[in-house]
Write a protein that holds these residues in place. Sequence first.
Motif, PDB file in Angstrom:
ATOM      1  N   LEU A 102      25.951  16.849  33.711  1.00 40.00           N
ATOM      2  CA  LEU A 102      25.953  15.441  34.335  1.00 40.00           C
ATOM      3  C   LEU A 102      26.729  14.485  33.913  1.00 40.00           C
ATOM      4  N   ALA A 103      26.595  14.410  32.460  1.00 37.87           N
ATOM      5  CA  ALA A 103      27.375  13.120  31.930  1.00 37.87           C
ATOM      6  C   ALA A 103      28.846  13.422  31.877  1.00 37.87           C
ATOM      7  N   HIS A 104      29.209  14.625  31.997  1.00 37.60           N
ATOM      8  CA  HIS A 104      30.746  14.587  31.903  1.00 37.60           C
ATOM      9  C   HIS A 104      31.340  14.284  33.437  1.00 37.60           C
ATOM     10  N   GLU A 105      30.593  14.344  34.425  1.00 41.43           N
ATOM     11  CA  GLU A 105      31.134  14.044  35.761  1.00 41.43           C
ATOM     12  C   GLU A 105      30.599  12.528  35.886  1.00 41.43           C
ATOM     13  N   TYR A 106      29.540  12.147  35.550  1.00 41.26           N
ATOM     14  CA  TYR A 106      29.208  10.695  35.426  1.00 41.26           C
ATOM     15  C   TYR A 106      28.939  10.001  34.360  1.00 41.26           C
ATOM     16  N   PRO A 107      29.996   9.573  33.639  1.00 44.99           N
ATOM     17  CA  PRO A 107      29.903   9.276  32.180  1.00 44.99           C
ATOM     18  C   PRO A 107      29.415   7.750  32.051  1.00 44.99           C
ATOM     19  N   GLU A 108      28.751   7.449  33.366  1.00 46.32           N
ATOM     20  CA  GLU A 108      28.141   6.069  33.190  1.00 46.32           C
ATOM     21  C   GLU A 108      26.805   6.148  32.671  1.00 46.32           C
ATOM     22  N   LEU A 109      26.428   7.323  32.493  1.00 48.23           N
ATOM     23  CA  LEU A 109      25.239   7.988  31.818  1.00 48.23           C
ATOM     24  C   LEU A 109      25.272   7.563  30.344  1.00 48.23           C
ATOM     25  N   ILE A 110      26.310   7.737  29.830  1.00 48.14           N
ATOM     26  CA  ILE A 110      26.726   7.571  28.461  1.00 48.14           C
ATOM     27  C   ILE A 110      26.519   6.205  28.219  1.00 48.14           C
ATOM     28  N   ILE A 111      27.071   5.219  28.542  1.00 47.07           N
ATOM     29  CA  ILE A 111      26.962   3.741  28.496  1.00 47.07           C
ATOM     30  C   ILE A 111      25.624   3.195  28.622  1.00 47.07           C
ATOM     31  N   ILE A 112      24.880   3.802  29.818  1.00 53.41           N
ATOM     32  CA  ILE A 112      23.481   3.239  30.007  1.00 53.41           C
ATOM     33  C   ILE A 112      22.506   3.646  28.785  1.00 53.41           C
ATOM     34  N   GLY A 161      14.941  13.707  28.856  1.00 54.20           N
ATOM     35  CA  GLY A 161      14.186  13.188  27.752  1.00 54.20           C
ATOM     36  C   GLY A 161      14.950  12.228  26.771  1.00 54.20           C
ATOM     37  N   VAL A 162      16.001  11.645  27.399  1.00 51.34           N
ATOM     38  CA  VAL A 162      16.855  10.617  26.852  1.00 51.34           C
ATOM     39  C   VAL A 162      16.308   9.426  26.584  1.00 51.34           C
ATOM     40  N   ILE A 163      15.694   8.909  27.439  1.00 48.00           N
ATOM     41  CA  ILE A 163      14.724   7.824  27.302  1.00 48.00           C
ATOM     42  C   ILE A 163      13.379   8.043  27.903  1.00 48.00           C
ATOM     43  N   GLU A 164      12.435   6.856  27.346  1.00 48.26           N
ATOM     44  CA  GLU A 164      11.181   7.161  27.720  1.00 48.26           C
ATOM     45  C   GLU A 164      10.611   5.761  27.987  1.00 48.26           C
ATOM     46  N   ASP A 165       9.389   5.704  28.661  1.00 46.22           N
ATOM     47  CA  ASP A 165       8.856   4.542  29.273  1.00 46.22           C
ATOM     48  C   ASP A 165       8.018   3.991  28.084  1.00 46.22           C
ATOM     49  N   THR A 166       7.768   2.888  27.899  1.00 48.76           N
ATOM     50  CA  THR A 166       6.949   1.774  27.155  1.00 48.76           C
ATOM     51  C   THR A 166       6.159   0.717  28.062  1.00 48.76           C
ATOM     52  N   PHE A 189      21.581   1.984  43.578  1.00 46.45           N
ATOM     53  CA  PHE A 189      21.212   3.163  43.453  1.00 46.45           C
ATOM     54  C   PHE A 189      21.600   3.987  42.643  1.00 46.45           C
ATOM     55  N   THR A 190      22.980   3.942  42.019  1.00 44.98           N
ATOM     56  CA  THR A 190      23.318   4.920  40.982  1.00 44.98           C
ATOM     57  C   THR A 190      22.504   4.525  39.749  1.00 44.98           C
ATOM     58  N   LEU A 191      22.460   3.279  39.510  1.00 44.30           N
ATOM     59  CA  LEU A 191      21.489   2.865  38.330  1.00 44.30           C
ATOM     60  C   LEU A 191      20.045   3.401  38.308  1.00 44.30           C
ATOM     61  N   SER A 192      19.544   3.378  39.417  1.00 44.23           N
ATOM     62  CA  SER A 192      18.069   3.795  39.429  1.00 44.23           C
ATOM     63  C   SER A 192      18.103   5.287  39.310  1.00 44.23           C
ATOM     64  N   MET A 193      19.038   6.026  40.007  1.00 46.62           N
ATOM     65  CA  MET A 193      19.308   7.509  39.740  1.00 46.62           C
ATOM     66  C   MET A 193      19.528   8.034  38.301  1.00 46.62           C
ATOM     67  N   SER A 194      20.403   7.018  37.525  1.00 51.44           N
ATOM     68  CA  SER A 194      20.785   7.170  36.339  1.00 51.44           C
ATOM     69  C   SER A 194      19.488   7.412  35.425  1.00 51.44           C
ATOM     70  N   GLN A 195      18.636   6.117  35.617  1.00 53.33           N
ATOM     71  CA  GLN A 195      17.398   6.231  34.805  1.00 53.33           C
ATOM     72  C   GLN A 195      16.492   7.259  35.182  1.00 53.33           C
ATOM     73  N   HIS A 196      16.368   7.808  36.296  1.00 47.78           N
ATOM     74  CA  HIS A 196      15.841   9.096  36.548  1.00 47.78           C
ATOM     75  C   HIS A 196      16.218  10.359  35.812  1.00 47.78           C
TER      76      HIS A 196
END
Length: 260
Positions: free
Chosen positions: A111-121, A166-171, A153-160
């Motif tokens: 996913l991160a290969h095609e959507y590298p915005e996941l990396i900077i988020i 398991g890259v991020i978690e809620d507090t 939308f893409t920012l919301s989907m990125s967080q999902h």
Amino acid sequence: MTLQYARPYLLRAGINVLGENGKQQKDHLVTEIRNRKSLGANQPDSDKGAKDIISELQNIHLVIIEESNLVRLSSEDDIPGGREGVFLHTGKQVAETVDTRTQMDRLFTNLAHEYPELIIITKFIFRNGPVKDHEIKREFDGQTFRGNKMNEFTLSMSQHILRDSGVIEDTDRGVVGASWPEQAFAHILGEEFNDLTDGDDSKNVKEPVLFERLETMYGVDRNTFDRLLSRLQRYGIVAEGSYEEMTIDLSALMEAHIYE
């Protein structure tokens, strides 16, 4: 490419159906994915949601859609060659992975290969967390990374995706980083190396200097640093020299969709 509906647990369901049963007609695979897992409130039309999942599996090099709409898992011959595909996994590799955690990690890598915005988020959350959703939107809405423009939308989907993987978690105070994906680690390593060498990747940098920077700025611990650095060495992206010196092939990171 614009990020669409791509929840990792649904991608995993599609991969596992193909791993268990082999090639599937696309319409039959849609039904199987729909039966495996509810597509959730964001996709009221479950058939459409399942079709979106198959399209995303194709986008991230995990399935191939052949003539007559037959869907199969990808193999080594279907993956981009050279340094572009150095991080990528095949559909067969993901399907054959027994451990769920490792399977999700491999899905995220593609996913991160095609959507590298996941990396900077990911980088932003690790450096600034805990952060709220509105802070992420304020930072990235309308921005572009490696040709991918981010929107609400893409920012919301990125967080999902980051949560599912398991890259991020809620507090109680917002989201925080939980586990470094190798591409995000490669990105910040390359960024700090570039800063220390003024963009000249023929120069060497002391490994302890890079570790200290990543520890201070992103909270990277020694075990994580050594583990992920070792992977990058195997990929040929990092080369160690004498006296704890190392160099990083920044052009390889660019070809692998990690850096710009």
